[in-house]
Design a protein around this motif. Structure first.
Motif, PDB file in Angstrom:
ATOM      1  N   LEU A  71       0.816  -1.212   0.000  1.00 12.70           N
ATOM      2  CA  LEU A  71       0.000   0.000   0.000  1.00 12.70           C
ATOM      3  C   LEU A  71       0.853   1.267   0.000  1.00 12.70           C
ATOM      4  CD1 LEU A  71      -3.016   0.621  -0.052  1.00 12.70           C
ATOM      5  CD2 LEU A  71      -2.961   0.870   2.422  1.00 12.70           C
ATOM      6  N   SER A  72       1.934   1.275   0.772  1.00 13.41           N
ATOM      7  CA  SER A  72       2.773   2.475   0.845  1.00 13.41           C
ATOM      8  C   SER A  72       3.411   2.791  -0.500  1.00 13.41           C
ATOM      9  CB  SER A  72       3.850   2.296   1.911  1.00 13.41           C
ATOM     10  OG  SER A  72       4.653   1.157   1.623  1.00 13.41           O
ATOM     11  N   PHE A  73       3.894   1.748  -1.194  1.00 18.00           N
ATOM     12  CA  PHE A  73       4.491   1.972  -2.510  1.00 18.00           C
ATOM     13  C   PHE A  73       3.446   2.475  -3.505  1.00 18.00           C
ATOM     14  CE2 PHE A  73       6.743  -1.528  -0.416  1.00 18.00           C
ATOM     15  CZ  PHE A  73       8.031  -1.008  -0.387  1.00 18.00           C
ATOM     16  N   LEU A  74       2.245   1.905  -3.435  1.00 17.81           N
ATOM     17  CA  LEU A  74       1.195   2.314  -4.363  1.00 17.81           C
ATOM     18  C   LEU A  74       0.757   3.749  -4.104  1.00 17.81           C
ATOM     19  CD1 LEU A  74      -1.054  -0.885  -4.516  1.00 17.81           C
ATOM     20  CD2 LEU A  74       0.487  -0.003  -6.267  1.00 17.81           C
ATOM     21  N   LEU A  79      -0.051   9.218  -5.805  1.00 20.71           N
ATOM     22  CA  LEU A  79      -0.036  10.648  -5.496  1.00 20.71           C
ATOM     23  C   LEU A  79       0.733  11.442  -6.545  1.00 20.71           C
ATOM     24  CD1 LEU A  79       0.444  10.617  -1.613  1.00 20.71           C
ATOM     25  CD2 LEU A  79      -1.629  11.169  -2.894  1.00 20.71           C
ATOM     26  N   THR A  80       1.809  10.870  -7.055  1.00 20.28           N
ATOM     27  CA  THR A  80       2.577  11.575  -8.084  1.00 20.28           C
ATOM     28  C   THR A  80       1.788  11.700  -9.389  1.00 20.28           C
ATOM     29  OG1 THR A  80       3.617   9.482  -8.740  1.00 20.28           O
ATOM     30  CG2 THR A  80       4.786  10.869  -7.147  1.00 20.28           C
ATOM     31  N   ILE A  81       0.845  10.785  -9.615  1.00 20.33           N
ATOM     32  CA  ILE A  81       0.014  10.861 -10.816  1.00 20.33           C
ATOM     33  C   ILE A  81      -1.186  11.777 -10.601  1.00 20.33           C
ATOM     34  CG2 ILE A  81      -1.458   9.509 -12.369  1.00 20.33           C
ATOM     35  CD1 ILE A  81       0.393   7.144 -11.883  1.00 20.33           C
ATOM     36  N   ARG A 106      -6.259  17.248 -11.441  1.00 15.03           N
ATOM     37  CA  ARG A 106      -7.216  17.319 -12.543  1.00 15.03           C
ATOM     38  C   ARG A 106      -8.061  16.060 -12.522  1.00 15.03           C
ATOM     39  NH1 ARG A 106      -2.330  19.304 -14.544  1.00 15.03           N
ATOM     40  NH2 ARG A 106      -2.427  21.461 -15.314  1.00 15.03           N
ATOM     41  N   TYR A 107      -9.290  16.184 -12.944  1.00 16.19           N
ATOM     42  CA  TYR A 107     -10.207  15.045 -12.865  1.00 16.19           C
ATOM     43  C   TYR A 107      -9.696  13.828 -13.642  1.00 16.19           C
ATOM     44  CZ  TYR A 107     -14.522  12.348 -12.885  1.00 16.19           C
ATOM     45  OH  TYR A 107     -15.439  11.355 -12.740  1.00 16.19           O
ATOM     46  N   PRO A 108      -9.223  13.974 -14.893  1.00 17.84           N
ATOM     47  CA  PRO A 108      -8.691  12.789 -15.597  1.00 17.84           C
ATOM     48  C   PRO A 108      -7.492  12.153 -14.882  1.00 17.84           C
ATOM     49  CG  PRO A 108      -9.109  14.565 -17.142  1.00 17.84           C
ATOM     50  CD  PRO A 108      -9.230  15.151 -15.772  1.00 17.84           C
ATOM     51  N   ASP A 109      -6.636  13.000 -14.295  1.00 14.34           N
ATOM     52  CA  ASP A 109      -5.484  12.457 -13.564  1.00 14.34           C
ATOM     53  C   ASP A 109      -5.928  11.691 -12.325  1.00 14.34           C
ATOM     54  OD1 ASP A 109      -3.869  13.631 -15.429  1.00 14.34           O
ATOM     55  OD2 ASP A 109      -3.456  15.413 -14.218  1.00 14.34           O
ATOM     56  N   LEU A 110      -6.971  12.201 -11.672  1.00 19.70           N
ATOM     57  CA  LEU A 110      -7.483  11.520 -10.481  1.00 19.70           C
ATOM     58  C   LEU A 110      -8.063  10.159 -10.833  1.00 19.70           C
ATOM     59  CD1 LEU A 110      -7.981  11.839  -7.429  1.00 19.70           C
ATOM     60  CD2 LEU A 110     -10.215  12.820  -7.984  1.00 19.70           C
ATOM     61  N   ILE A 111      -8.802  10.083 -11.934  1.00 19.50           N
ATOM     62  CA  ILE A 111      -9.378   8.813 -12.370  1.00 19.50           C
ATOM     63  C   ILE A 111      -8.274   7.841 -12.779  1.00 19.50           C
ATOM     64  CG2 ILE A 111     -10.851   7.700 -14.083  1.00 19.50           C
ATOM     65  CD1 ILE A 111     -12.343   9.267 -11.928  1.00 19.50           C
ATOM     66  N   THR A 112      -7.251   8.349 -13.463  1.00 23.17           N
ATOM     67  CA  THR A 112      -6.124   7.492 -13.859  1.00 23.17           C
ATOM     68  C   THR A 112      -5.399   6.932 -12.645  1.00 23.17           C
ATOM     69  OG1 THR A 112      -5.816   8.779 -15.891  1.00 23.17           O
ATOM     70  CG2 THR A 112      -3.969   7.426 -15.154  1.00 23.17           C
ATOM     71  N   ALA A 113      -5.196   7.776 -11.645  1.00 22.95           N
ATOM     72  CA  ALA A 113      -4.523   7.323 -10.424  1.00 22.95           C
ATOM     73  C   ALA A 113      -5.359   6.273  -9.694  1.00 22.95           C
ATOM     74  CB  ALA A 113      -4.261   8.516  -9.515  1.00 22.95           C
ATOM     75  N   LEU A 114      -6.670   6.508  -9.622  1.00 19.68           N
ATOM     76  CA  LEU A 114      -7.554   5.539  -8.963  1.00 19.68           C
ATOM     77  C   LEU A 114      -7.556   4.217  -9.708  1.00 19.68           C
ATOM     78  CD1 LEU A 114      -9.691   4.927  -6.783  1.00 19.68           C
ATOM     79  CD2 LEU A 114     -11.414   5.863  -8.341  1.00 19.68           C
ATOM     80  N   HIS A 115      -7.571   4.303 -11.028  1.00 16.88           N
ATOM     81  CA  HIS A 115      -7.559   3.090 -11.850  1.00 16.88           C
ATOM     82  C   HIS A 115      -6.273   2.300 -11.636  1.00 16.88           C
ATOM     83  CE1 HIS A 115      -8.083   1.233 -16.132  1.00 16.88           C
ATOM     84  NE2 HIS A 115      -8.350   0.386 -15.170  1.00 16.88           N
ATOM     85  N   LEU A 116      -5.146   2.992 -11.644  1.00 12.46           N
ATOM     86  CA  LEU A 116      -3.860   2.337 -11.420  1.00 12.46           C
ATOM     87  C   LEU A 116      -3.796   1.706 -10.031  1.00 12.46           C
ATOM     88  CD1 LEU A 116      -0.917   1.744 -12.256  1.00 12.46           C
ATOM     89  CD2 LEU A 116      -0.315   4.005 -11.383  1.00 12.46           C
TER      90      LEU A 116
END
Length: 256
Positions: A71-74, A79-81, A106-116
């Motif tokens: 979890l810490s690595f993820l 956060l960087t994304i 940004r909203y797309p970046d937030l969705i990308t980070a959540l997806h990853l």
């Protein structure tokens, strides 16, 4: 890790053929990693949690504790994304400007980070399912049947063995240091930690030599042979795997 290995030999799915468990874990992991939306990783994560805790009988606290390890690595990666730094506040969904510097997401970046984040957790849960339900010796047997070179399987076995040797030695040294007040302050903690690493290197090297000598005394010829029980194949399990994977694959294709 030692508890993890013991669960692999004592779980409720220990009598299931290892090829069936490996097939289920690998296909599910591939489907999870190739998912275009967050719904598939969520389904995979919840399904693996149910199979590990209910079907395999692994305690919930063990599964949660293992999932907290990556979890810490993820979180650092996510956060960087999710968050960006810019001199222009335009385009941000949520942001805070300090001295002309805007920090936000940004909203797309937030969705990308959540997806990853969810894809990674889903894939890790698939690997934990395989590790918690299948002993290494049975996995090596499968790899031998798949014509994997012996050097790879031997390295797997030796590295797996030395994980336990490494952890057991480190735990013993740290316990001895704690009994001598080696971590009562920040300064002593750094000093004790450096001495631990120094002693650990020497002790693990000695243990590796002892392991090789013991293998050589038992007529080691360059190939580690393991004995495994023959597990019966179950057509019902393959039907269940197919019934679980096909809807996930179709869901991925539809979302694309």
């Amino acid at each position: 890790m030692i508890d993890m290995d013991s669960y692999a030999y004592s779980n409720k799915l220990k009598n299931v053929h290892p090829a069936e468990k490996a097939l289920f874990a690998m296909i599910t992991m591939v489907v999870c990693l190739t998912a275009p939306r967050v719904i598939t990783p969520l389904i995979v994560l919840m399904s693996m949690a149910v199979v590990i805790v209910i079907k395999a009988g692994i305690p919930t606290r063990v599964f949660v504790k293992l999932m907290l390890v990556p979890l810490s690595f993820l979180l650092i990666s996510v956060l960087t994304i999710a968050f960006s730094i810019s001199t222009s506040p335009t385009g941000f969904w949520l942001a805070q400007t300090i001295n002309g510097i805007t920090i936000g997401t940004r909203y797309p970046d937030l969705i990308t980070a959540l997806h990853l984040f969810l894809r990674s957790l889903g894939a890790v849960s698939c690997l934990y399912f395989l590790a918690l339900t299948t002993p290494l010796t049975e996995l090596i047997t499968i790899l031998h049947k798949m014509r994997v070179p012996a050097i790879i399987t031997e390295l797997m076995a030796l590295i797996y063995r030395f994980i336990f040797v490494f952890m057991e030695t480190a735990t013993t040294i740290r316990r001895a240091q704690l009994s001598r007040s080696g971590y009562v302050s920040m300064k002593s903690s750094f000093r004790s930690m450096s001495r631990l690493f120094t002693a650990l290197l020497g002790k693990v090297f000695v243990k590796s030599q002892e392991l090789y000598n013991s293998m050589a005394a038992r007529c080691y010829t360059g190939e580690i042979k393991v004995l495994t029980k023959k597990r019966p194949t179950n057509l019902r399990n393959y039907i269940m795997i197919t019934g679980f994977e096909i809807p996930l694959i179709l869901l991925n294709l539809l979302w694309r």
